[in-house]
Design a protein around this motif. Structure first.
Motif, PDB file in Angstrom:
ATOM      1  N   UNK A 120       0.842  -1.187   0.000  1.00 21.93           N
ATOM      2  CA  UNK A 120       0.000   0.000   0.000  1.00 21.93           C
ATOM      3  C   UNK A 120       0.879   1.239   0.000  1.00 21.93           C
ATOM      4  N   UNK A 121       0.706   2.078  -1.001  1.00 19.41           N
ATOM      5  CA  UNK A 121       1.536   3.283  -1.134  1.00 19.41           C
ATOM      6  C   UNK A 121       0.801   4.550  -0.740  1.00 19.41           C
ATOM      7  N   UNK A 122      -0.493   4.445  -0.570  1.00 20.65           N
ATOM      8  CA  UNK A 122      -1.235   5.646  -0.218  1.00 20.65           C
ATOM      9  C   UNK A 122      -2.711   5.345  -0.021  1.00 20.65           C
ATOM     10  N   UNK A 123      -3.365   6.309   0.597  1.00 20.57           N
ATOM     11  CA  UNK A 123      -4.801   6.201   0.830  1.00 20.57           C
ATOM     12  C   UNK A 123      -5.467   7.390   0.166  1.00 20.57           C
ATOM     13  N   UNK A 124      -6.500   7.117  -0.594  1.00 18.24           N
ATOM     14  CA  UNK A 124      -7.263   8.198  -1.195  1.00 18.24           C
ATOM     15  C   UNK A 124      -8.632   8.204  -0.513  1.00 18.24           C
ATOM     16  N   UNK A 125      -8.846   9.249   0.276  1.00 11.88           N
ATOM     17  CA  UNK A 125     -10.076   9.330   1.063  1.00 11.88           C
ATOM     18  C   UNK A 125     -11.031  10.289   0.359  1.00 11.88           C
ATOM     19  N   UNK A 126     -12.137   9.756  -0.143  1.00 14.07           N
ATOM     20  CA  UNK A 126     -13.079  10.574  -0.907  1.00 14.07           C
ATOM     21  C   UNK A 126     -14.093  11.265  -0.006  1.00 14.07           C
ATOM     22  N   UNK A 127     -14.333  12.531  -0.285  1.00 11.08           N
ATOM     23  CA  UNK A 127     -15.464  13.218   0.345  1.00 11.08           C
ATOM     24  C   UNK A 127     -16.279  13.912  -0.752  1.00 11.08           C
ATOM     25  N   UNK A 128     -17.548  14.085  -0.487  1.00 16.17           N
ATOM     26  CA  UNK A 128     -18.456  14.762  -1.405  1.00 16.17           C
ATOM     27  C   UNK A 128     -18.528  16.230  -0.991  1.00 16.17           C
ATOM     28  N   UNK A 129     -17.803  17.080  -1.742  1.00 18.87           N
ATOM     29  CA  UNK A 129     -17.675  18.488  -1.337  1.00 18.87           C
ATOM     30  C   UNK A 129     -18.999  19.236  -1.428  1.00 18.87           C
ATOM     31  N   UNK A 130     -19.923  18.717  -2.220  1.00 19.75           N
ATOM     32  CA  UNK A 130     -21.227  19.378  -2.320  1.00 19.75           C
ATOM     33  C   UNK A 130     -22.072  19.074  -1.083  1.00 19.75           C
ATOM     34  N   UNK A 131     -22.070  17.832  -0.644  1.00 25.53           N
ATOM     35  CA  UNK A 131     -22.900  17.521   0.524  1.00 25.53           C
ATOM     36  C   UNK A 131     -22.267  18.064   1.801  1.00 25.53           C
ATOM     37  N   UNK A 132     -20.937  18.229   1.804  1.00 21.40           N
ATOM     38  CA  UNK A 132     -20.285  18.818   2.987  1.00 21.40           C
ATOM     39  C   UNK A 132     -20.787  20.244   3.230  1.00 21.40           C
ATOM     40  N   UNK A 133     -21.100  20.944   2.150  1.00 18.54           N
ATOM     41  CA  UNK A 133     -21.528  22.328   2.335  1.00 18.54           C
ATOM     42  C   UNK A 133     -22.990  22.399   2.743  1.00 18.54           C
ATOM     43  N   UNK A 134     -23.743  21.338   2.442  1.00 17.68           N
ATOM     44  CA  UNK A 134     -25.186  21.418   2.657  1.00 17.68           C
ATOM     45  C   UNK A 134     -25.673  20.690   3.894  1.00 17.68           C
ATOM     46  N   UNK A 135     -24.959  19.628   4.281  1.00 18.40           N
ATOM     47  CA  UNK A 135     -25.494  18.802   5.366  1.00 18.40           C
ATOM     48  C   UNK A 135     -24.471  18.658   6.493  1.00 18.40           C
ATOM     49  N   UNK A 136     -24.877  19.062   7.686  1.00 20.43           N
ATOM     50  CA  UNK A 136     -23.990  18.926   8.847  1.00 20.43           C
ATOM     51  C   UNK A 136     -23.679  17.456   9.098  1.00 20.43           C
ATOM     52  N   UNK A 137     -24.659  16.584   8.833  1.00 19.89           N
ATOM     53  CA  UNK A 137     -24.467  15.161   9.092  1.00 19.89           C
ATOM     54  C   UNK A 137     -23.369  14.577   8.185  1.00 19.89           C
ATOM     55  N   UNK A 138     -23.315  15.083   6.965  1.00 18.91           N
ATOM     56  CA  UNK A 138     -22.308  14.590   6.031  1.00 18.91           C
ATOM     57  C   UNK A 138     -20.898  14.946   6.516  1.00 18.91           C
TER      58      UNK A 138
END
Ligand code: GDP
Length: 280
Positions: A120-138
């Motif tokens: 394993x050379x790295x970790x790519x952690x995905x986030x949804x930048x649109x839902x981060x702005x709209x939902x506190x739960x996200x």
């Protein structure tokens, strides 16, 4: 006779026994499968999201790789199309909340084992930048998953430090701030800030939980908290995490959706692929 493509696939496998692996993590719906599908030759997988799947993907020849770093950019002896395509493995993991603890312990096992077949050379952690702005739960959900992943990286560093005289090393983490094509998406700098302050909040909550739990008993050493700007004075930051224990986190924006006139469908993922290329 074997169909040519199968023959090629088998040959490639034999010729390159240990490809580097990058692990895709992050909550469901963030875009991990979309990224994987963009670069895999296999037909798009309808993902049942129960187990991890490892897929061999090809880095576009125009993306620089670390092992080629000494080749001058002016060296025209090899055009992009003539260079050997570099392959690596993307390990897609289910992001559903109930399956996360399994991902976390698998990650810890993989990173702690010295003889990994495909390191394993790295970790790519995905986030949804649109839902981060709209939902506190996200935000809460993404940050607490990221917190757990960083805690694993930290444990690996600290344990390795103990077993040998050399300081432990760990794999770097890319936060792929996805869906930047949507106008509601937070810019990567804000994604970084939001994740940092949410991780700080989670850390304080867990600290308090630990102190309550350990009142009258010994503090359980396993229940570490995440480092990076600790002592209750400083708030958490990725920079402090790097300074304190050498875990490098970068937040880079992008999108997996192809745009018109984008022939290889890769404009939105280019910076992530460059990040990966630097580690190949
Ligand atoms: P996973 O659960 O992390 O594997 O997420 P998926 O790859 O299944 O993506 C979830 C949803 O987000 C799908 O409907 C995708 O089409 C959509 N999606 C993924 N990446 C992007 C992107 O960059 N932009 C936009 N607008 N939608 C995306």
């Amino acid at each position: 006779a074997l169909p040519a493509i199968l023959h090629w696939a088998l040959y490639r496998k034999a010729a390159s026994p240990s490809l580097s692996t990058f692990v895709l993590l992050g909550p469901s719906g963030a875009g991990k499968t979309a990224f994987l599908t963009l670069r895999s030759k296999a037909a798009p997988i309808t993902h049942t999201s129960q187990a991890s799947t490892s897929t061999t993907v090809t880095l576009p020849p125009s993306v620089p790789i670390f092992s080629n770093r000494y080749r001058s950019v002016n060296d025209s002896s090899l055009s992009d199309s003539k260079r050997n395509p570099v392959q690596y493995i993307l390990k897609d993991t289910p992001g559903h909340g109930k399956l996360r603890s399994a991902q976390i312990s698998q990650l810890q096992t993989d990173l702690s084992s010295k003889k990994e077949a495909s390191p394993t050379r790295g970790i790519v952690f995905f986030v949804d930048a649109a839902s981060l702005s709209e939902e506190a739960e996200s935000l809460r959900d993404s940050a607490s998953y990221l917190y757990d992943v960083l805690l694993v990286l930290q444990k690996v560093v600290l344990n390795k430090g103990k077993s040998s005289s050399k300081a432990g090393t760990t794999v770097p983490l890319l936060v792929a701030s996805n869906k930047q094509d949507l106008f509601t998406a937070l810019p990567p700098g804000s994604v970084r800030q939001k994740l940092e302050s949410e991780i700080d909040r989670i850390r304080k909550t867990r600290q308090k939980g630990l102190m309550d739990a350990s009142a009258g008993s010994e503090l359980n050493e396993d229940e570490d908290e995440i480092l990076g700007g600790d002592d209750g004075r400083e708030s958490f930051s990725f920079q402090a995490l790097e300074d304190d224990i050498g875990i490098k986190v970068e937040v880079i924006g992008g999108f997996t959706k192809a745009e018109d006139g984008d022939a290889d469908g890769g404009a939105g993922v280019r910076k992530w692929e460059e990040w990966i290329g630097k580690r190949l």
